[in-house]
Design a protein around this motif. Sequence first.
Motif, PDB file in Angstrom:
ATOM      1  N   ARG A   1       7.146  13.504 -22.239  1.00  0.00           N
ATOM      2  CA  ARG A   1       8.013  14.681 -22.399  1.00  0.00           C
ATOM      3  C   ARG A   1       9.068  14.769 -21.299  1.00  0.00           C
ATOM      4  N   ASN A   2       8.798  14.177 -20.142  1.00  0.00           N
ATOM      5  CA  ASN A   2       9.812  14.087 -19.090  1.00  0.00           C
ATOM      6  C   ASN A   2      10.585  12.799 -19.357  1.00  0.00           C
ATOM      7  N   GLN A   3      11.510  12.861 -20.303  1.00  0.00           N
ATOM      8  CA  GLN A   3      12.095  11.659 -20.883  1.00  0.00           C
ATOM      9  C   GLN A   3      12.837  10.802 -19.867  1.00  0.00           C
ATOM     10  N   ALA A   4      13.613  11.418 -19.004  1.00  0.00           N
ATOM     11  CA  ALA A   4      14.415  10.643 -18.053  1.00  0.00           C
ATOM     12  C   ALA A   4      13.517   9.925 -17.054  1.00  0.00           C
ATOM     13  N   ALA A   5      12.491  10.622 -16.543  1.00  0.00           N
ATOM     14  CA  ALA A   5      11.584  10.014 -15.578  1.00  0.00           C
ATOM     15  C   ALA A   5      10.781   8.890 -16.221  1.00  0.00           C
ATOM     16  N   PHE A   6      10.332   9.114 -17.436  1.00  0.00           N
ATOM     17  CA  PHE A   6       9.544   8.094 -18.114  1.00  0.00           C
ATOM     18  C   PHE A   6      10.403   6.873 -18.449  1.00  0.00           C
ATOM     19  N   ALA A   7      11.654   7.104 -18.841  1.00  0.00           N
ATOM     20  CA  ALA A   7      12.554   5.982 -19.120  1.00  0.00           C
ATOM     21  C   ALA A   7      12.775   5.137 -17.875  1.00  0.00           C
ATOM     22  N   LEU A   8      12.878   5.786 -16.718  1.00  0.00           N
ATOM     23  CA  LEU A   8      13.028   5.032 -15.474  1.00  0.00           C
ATOM     24  C   LEU A   8      11.783   4.187 -15.218  1.00  0.00           C
ATOM     25  N   ALA A   9      10.603   4.781 -15.369  1.00  0.00           N
ATOM     26  CA  ALA A   9       9.363   4.041 -15.146  1.00  0.00           C
ATOM     27  C   ALA A   9       9.233   2.857 -16.096  1.00  0.00           C
ATOM     28  N   GLU A  10       9.691   3.017 -17.318  1.00  0.00           N
ATOM     29  CA  GLU A  10       9.624   1.956 -18.319  1.00  0.00           C
ATOM     30  C   GLU A  10      10.636   0.851 -18.056  1.00  0.00           C
ATOM     31  N   SER A  11      11.670   1.137 -17.293  1.00  0.00           N
ATOM     32  CA  SER A  11      12.797   0.205 -17.168  1.00  0.00           C
ATOM     33  C   SER A  11      12.533  -0.948 -16.211  1.00  0.00           C
ATOM     34  N   PHE A  12      11.515  -0.858 -15.393  1.00  0.00           N
ATOM     35  CA  PHE A  12      11.291  -1.886 -14.377  1.00  0.00           C
ATOM     36  C   PHE A  12      10.643  -3.124 -14.976  1.00  0.00           C
ATOM     37  N   ASP A  13      11.130  -4.270 -14.526  1.00  0.00           N
ATOM     38  CA  ASP A  13      10.640  -5.538 -15.030  1.00  0.00           C
ATOM     39  C   ASP A  13      10.743  -6.562 -13.905  1.00  0.00           C
ATOM     40  N   ILE A  14      10.090  -7.678 -14.071  1.00  0.00           N
ATOM     41  CA  ILE A  14      10.203  -8.788 -13.136  1.00  0.00           C
ATOM     42  C   ILE A  14      11.108  -9.829 -13.772  1.00  0.00           C
ATOM     43  N   ARG A  15      12.241 -10.094 -13.147  1.00  0.00           N
ATOM     44  CA  ARG A  15      13.175 -11.054 -13.707  1.00  0.00           C
ATOM     45  C   ARG A  15      13.480 -12.160 -12.705  1.00  0.00           C
TER      46      ARG A  15
ATOM     47  N   CYS B   1       0.783  -1.237   0.000  1.00  0.00           N
ATOM     48  CA  CYS B   1       0.000   0.000   0.000  1.00  0.00           C
ATOM     49  C   CYS B   1       0.819   1.294   0.000  1.00  0.00           C
ATOM     50  N   PRO B   2       2.065   1.311   0.507  1.00  0.00           N
ATOM     51  CA  PRO B   2       2.763   2.587   0.682  1.00  0.00           C
ATOM     52  C   PRO B   2       2.990   3.343  -0.626  1.00  0.00           C
ATOM     53  N   ALA B   3       2.867   4.645  -0.539  1.00  0.00           N
ATOM     54  CA  ALA B   3       3.184   5.538  -1.654  1.00  0.00           C
ATOM     55  C   ALA B   3       3.667   6.848  -1.058  1.00  0.00           C
ATOM     56  N   PHE B   4       4.842   7.262  -1.442  1.00  0.00           N
ATOM     57  CA  PHE B   4       5.401   8.505  -0.921  1.00  0.00           C
ATOM     58  C   PHE B   4       6.284   9.127  -1.991  1.00  0.00           C
ATOM     59  N   GLY B   5       6.068  10.387  -2.273  1.00  0.00           N
ATOM     60  CA  GLY B   5       6.882  11.086  -3.255  1.00  0.00           C
ATOM     61  C   GLY B   5       6.472  12.543  -3.311  1.00  0.00           C
ATOM     62  N   MET B   6       7.327  13.363  -3.888  1.00  0.00           N
ATOM     63  CA  MET B   6       7.044  14.782  -3.996  1.00  0.00           C
ATOM     64  C   MET B   6       5.911  15.028  -4.986  1.00  0.00           C
ATOM     65  N   VAL B   7       4.942  15.803  -4.542  1.00  0.00           N
ATOM     66  CA  VAL B   7       3.796  16.167  -5.361  1.00  0.00           C
ATOM     67  C   VAL B   7       3.599  17.683  -5.237  1.00  0.00           C
ATOM     68  N   GLY B   8       2.544  18.177  -5.898  1.00  0.00           N
ATOM     69  CA  GLY B   8       2.252  19.595  -5.806  1.00  0.00           C
ATOM     70  C   GLY B   8       2.774  20.394  -6.974  1.00  0.00           C
ATOM     71  N   TYR B   9       3.241  19.702  -8.015  1.00  0.00           N
ATOM     72  CA  TYR B   9       3.669  20.354  -9.254  1.00  0.00           C
ATOM     73  C   TYR B   9       3.401  19.375 -10.393  1.00  0.00           C
ATOM     74  N   PRO B  10       3.395  19.832 -11.649  1.00  0.00           N
ATOM     75  CA  PRO B  10       3.078  18.940 -12.767  1.00  0.00           C
ATOM     76  C   PRO B  10       4.100  17.816 -12.915  1.00  0.00           C
ATOM     77  N   ALA B  11       3.615  16.635 -13.285  1.00  0.00           N
ATOM     78  CA  ALA B  11       4.498  15.489 -13.482  1.00  0.00           C
ATOM     79  C   ALA B  11       5.558  15.778 -14.543  1.00  0.00           C
ATOM     80  N   GLU B  12       5.186  16.560 -15.543  1.00  0.00           N
ATOM     81  CA  GLU B  12       6.127  16.885 -16.615  1.00  0.00           C
ATOM     82  C   GLU B  12       7.376  17.588 -16.081  1.00  0.00           C
ATOM     83  N   LEU B  13       7.236  18.286 -14.956  1.00  0.00           N
ATOM     84  CA  LEU B  13       8.346  19.061 -14.399  1.00  0.00           C
ATOM     85  C   LEU B  13       9.075  18.329 -13.275  1.00  0.00           C
TER      86      LEU B  13
END
Length: 308
Positions: free
Chosen positions: A289-303, A95-107
Amino acid sequence: MKPKHYLVVGASSVAGQKALEAIRLKDADARITITTSKDNTGGSTPSNSAQGDADQTRLSSAVETTVYGINLAKPETIRSIKAQLAHPVDTLVFCPAFGMVGYPAELAPMNDVEACFDFSVRPLLALIDELNPQLTLGFSSYYWLKSLEIAYGSMAFAKYALEKLAVENPNHIRVVRAGLFPSKSLRAICLLIQRGLQKENFPGATALKADWKASGLGFADYFTQFAQGYEKADLARHLTAPYRGTEDKDLVRAVGAALESNAKAIINIVGDSLWHEDSLDNVPDFMARNQAAFALAESFDIRHRHIA
């Protein structure tokens, strides 16, 4: 048949409490273990969780075992969970979720995104690898709606990563994607958005601030109405009942649906409407458009050799 063993990480959150209700309704013989950052002498270890710790008295009627001293910000405590379990884990609820919010994801800057993943994604994968549960259940949101796009910051990428893992491994990982519902997390998000509005420090903040002031509402009430307006309009094609705001009780039904053997990867809940999805067809442009963040999100896999 031996009782199933459920491990609920983050049981003090609204999602965690409703997951416990759903498990007990569905499986009266369930063995349940929860984790807490409290130690077993009544003190507590530091935690970055925005949810706080469980009131053990409130949860005791639904719990057989508590694993103490688990701080998701400290990987060594995550690795200690297995040794404290009396039985192999059949179902992991995270269930846990913690991260900086309060600004657009693109930024979202990469240091915020990495910190968010360190708490909200990497511990989940570490637990899957360590415990090898038959099923893992996580939680997401409608992060691409305009109301959350402008405010969800780093969390949008963590939620996308969880959904991607579920779509790729639907027999082993599922995600409940819920409409906006009252919680400590929502209050914290509203506070951070309000601070950003006051400073007018992101695109669209000036117009949103003016709209809020004109409403005459407190900001939390205003933002809830604002977000629910987008849910009602943009999710209309999926709704199976007249729209109403999601309540925490709706999560019980969604978690129950996610535990069914024939459930798809993503179980959506908005008020009285529940529907399933098995793909991520439209990646939001603002995330890409936030290429680095999106690449990180795409990189996760179950191996893991037992999964995927």
